[in-house]
Design a protein around this motif. Sequence first.
Motif, mmCIF file in Angstrom:
data_model
loop_
_atom_site.group_PDB
_atom_site.id
_atom_site.type_symbol
_atom_site.label_atom_id
_atom_site.label_comp_id
_atom_site.label_asym_id
_atom_site.label_seq_id
_atom_site.Cartn_x
_atom_site.Cartn_y
_atom_site.Cartn_z
ATOM 1 N N LEU A 181 -6.371 0.490 -5.834
ATOM 2 C CA LEU A 181 -5.769 1.242 -6.930
ATOM 3 C C LEU A 181 -6.686 2.387 -7.382
ATOM 4 N N ARG A 182 -7.993 2.131 -7.411
ATOM 5 C CA ARG A 182 -8.936 3.186 -7.814
ATOM 6 C C ARG A 182 -8.880 4.353 -6.831
ATOM 7 N N ARG A 183 -8.823 4.019 -5.520
ATOM 8 C CA ARG A 183 -8.746 5.061 -4.491
ATOM 9 C C ARG A 183 -7.489 5.910 -4.646
ATOM 10 N N SER A 184 -6.398 5.272 -5.090
ATOM 11 C CA SER A 184 -5.109 5.976 -5.201
ATOM 12 C C SER A 184 -5.087 6.960 -6.369
ATOM 13 N N LYS A 185 -5.982 6.720 -7.363
ATOM 14 C CA LYS A 185 -6.055 7.562 -8.572
ATOM 15 C C LYS A 185 -4.736 7.579 -9.364
ATOM 16 N N LYS A 186 -3.912 6.543 -9.179
ATOM 17 C CA LYS A 186 -2.650 6.443 -9.932
ATOM 18 C C LYS A 186 -2.910 5.727 -11.259
ATOM 19 N N GLU B 242 0.826 -1.213 0.000
ATOM 20 C CA GLU B 242 0.000 0.000 0.000
ATOM 21 C C GLU B 242 0.856 1.257 0.000
ATOM 22 N N VAL B 243 1.935 1.228 0.786
ATOM 23 C CA VAL B 243 2.868 2.362 0.818
ATOM 24 C C VAL B 243 3.492 2.552 -0.563
ATOM 25 N N ALA B 244 3.842 1.440 -1.215
ATOM 26 C CA ALA B 244 4.466 1.504 -2.547
ATOM 27 C C ALA B 244 3.549 2.191 -3.549
ATOM 28 N N ILE B 245 2.231 1.924 -3.457
ATOM 29 C CA ILE B 245 1.277 2.578 -4.367
ATOM 30 C C ILE B 245 1.265 4.086 -4.100
ATOM 31 N N ASP B 246 1.226 4.454 -2.812
ATOM 32 C CA ASP B 246 1.225 5.879 -2.451
ATOM 33 C C ASP B 246 2.468 6.590 -2.964
ATOM 34 N N LEU B 247 3.601 5.877 -2.956
ATOM 35 C CA LEU B 247 4.875 6.497 -3.320
ATOM 36 C C LEU B 247 5.274 6.192 -4.760
#
Length: 492
Positions: A156-161, A126-131
Amino acid sequence: MTEETPTANHDEEQVERALRAGLEDFDLSDEDRALLSREGGDDDELSEEETRPVVAIIGRPNVGKSTLVNRVIGRREAVVEDVPGVTRDRVAYDGEWSGRRFTLVDTGGWEIDAQGIHLRVAEQAEVAIDLADAVLFVVDATVGATDADEAVVKLLRRSKKPVVLVANKVDDQRTEADAAMLWSLGLGQPWPVSALHGRGTGDALDALLDVLPAKTTVAGAYQRGGPRRVALVGRPNVGKSSLLNKLAREDRVVVDNVAGTTRDPVDEYIELGGKTWRFVDTAGIRRRVHQTRGADFYASLRTQTAIEKAEVAVVLIDAEESIAEQDIRVVQQVIDAGRSLVVAFNKWDLLDEERRYYLEREIERELVQMTWAPRVNISAQTGRNVDKLVPAIETALDSWDTRIPTGRLNAFIGEIVAGHPHPVRGGKQPRILFATQASTRPPRFVIFASGFIEHGYRRFVERRLREEFGFEGTPIEISVRVRERRGKNAGR
């Protein structure tokens, strides 16, 4: 080295300006001008590394994330096993595709309702997705979308990446239909890939480049380099495994004398001197009795790989035996690869006075070109003096990273030339016009001259540079660019 004073600095800057102005009278190529305008070139390189976009590889355990990492970076570095959960932390690698560079982050498998170590793995993902600036989401096409995959999609949808969906384990055309089923995840086109065989990875990476920003939005998330990388190298049975076990304070590496025991180098993270070091071990190399030549070839190949992965190499030599051609060859491999170097003589505790006397003579004779390398006399078996390895390694790495300011360098070269000018050859005396340090790791110097600088004089310049600036434990590269005065050939 003498301490700099403001006056000395001012004088050196004046010398540099005068010499730079004098260079304008000579024919310089575009490459020359680029080099001369790039002061502190390594700093530019570092800032480029720090601004590279970050790509996180996410997915359930055992879907082939590490295999895909190895495929992208072009070498077997990420640990791959047919066991879920081998990768536990976020590990960053340098990736490149179609001339674009990026930081690739491998993560452990993400699972719903994870507990204990698996919970920590999920948190790391989860941290990796944020960063990250973009995500490669890897799904096993042969299994299809699972509940865990659906949960990752929500994350992934929540991250908007931006996300590129990789349908892995599509090894042939028959399984491409499995990949098409993954449209149901709602992440756009699934890219059918076989990370193991390389099939389709290029198309997936092209899709990644389409959504990747030119510069990262998470600068500083991944410190470049991580723990300094140390290779333990040397010919078979000199004590590499014993030394690694002694440093790690436990038996992490199998130590035996069975011929034919071969395996891949193992990376170990070891705490020494208050720091974490990454040791690349090549201890599994043994000579096969019936295939000596073949085994030597593979031993040399693996040693080369370990050296290239490392920043500093500790070359172990068996002090009980005469220094062999193979020992010198390993040392030369380190120098040729441009890595910093420490020479450790193992089994020192077993030597009597006579052997020590003859060993010193051998060192003077065989290692005469490497007197700049720090030397440590150790016993891997008893642990004697192994604590002295860390200061030697740190010295070598500091030298490897050293940059000499251009003004200081030219002032010093001027002193050398004034005291010992280049010999006259054929009625001509070549003149050193300007010197600059092109890069570090190892220190590389470029000298502009009006004529050919002899090899012996280059060695003399290198020796004087070492005397003045240290450079203990690192090779130095000196190249000469001969440039003629502008207009010299006009009218011929």
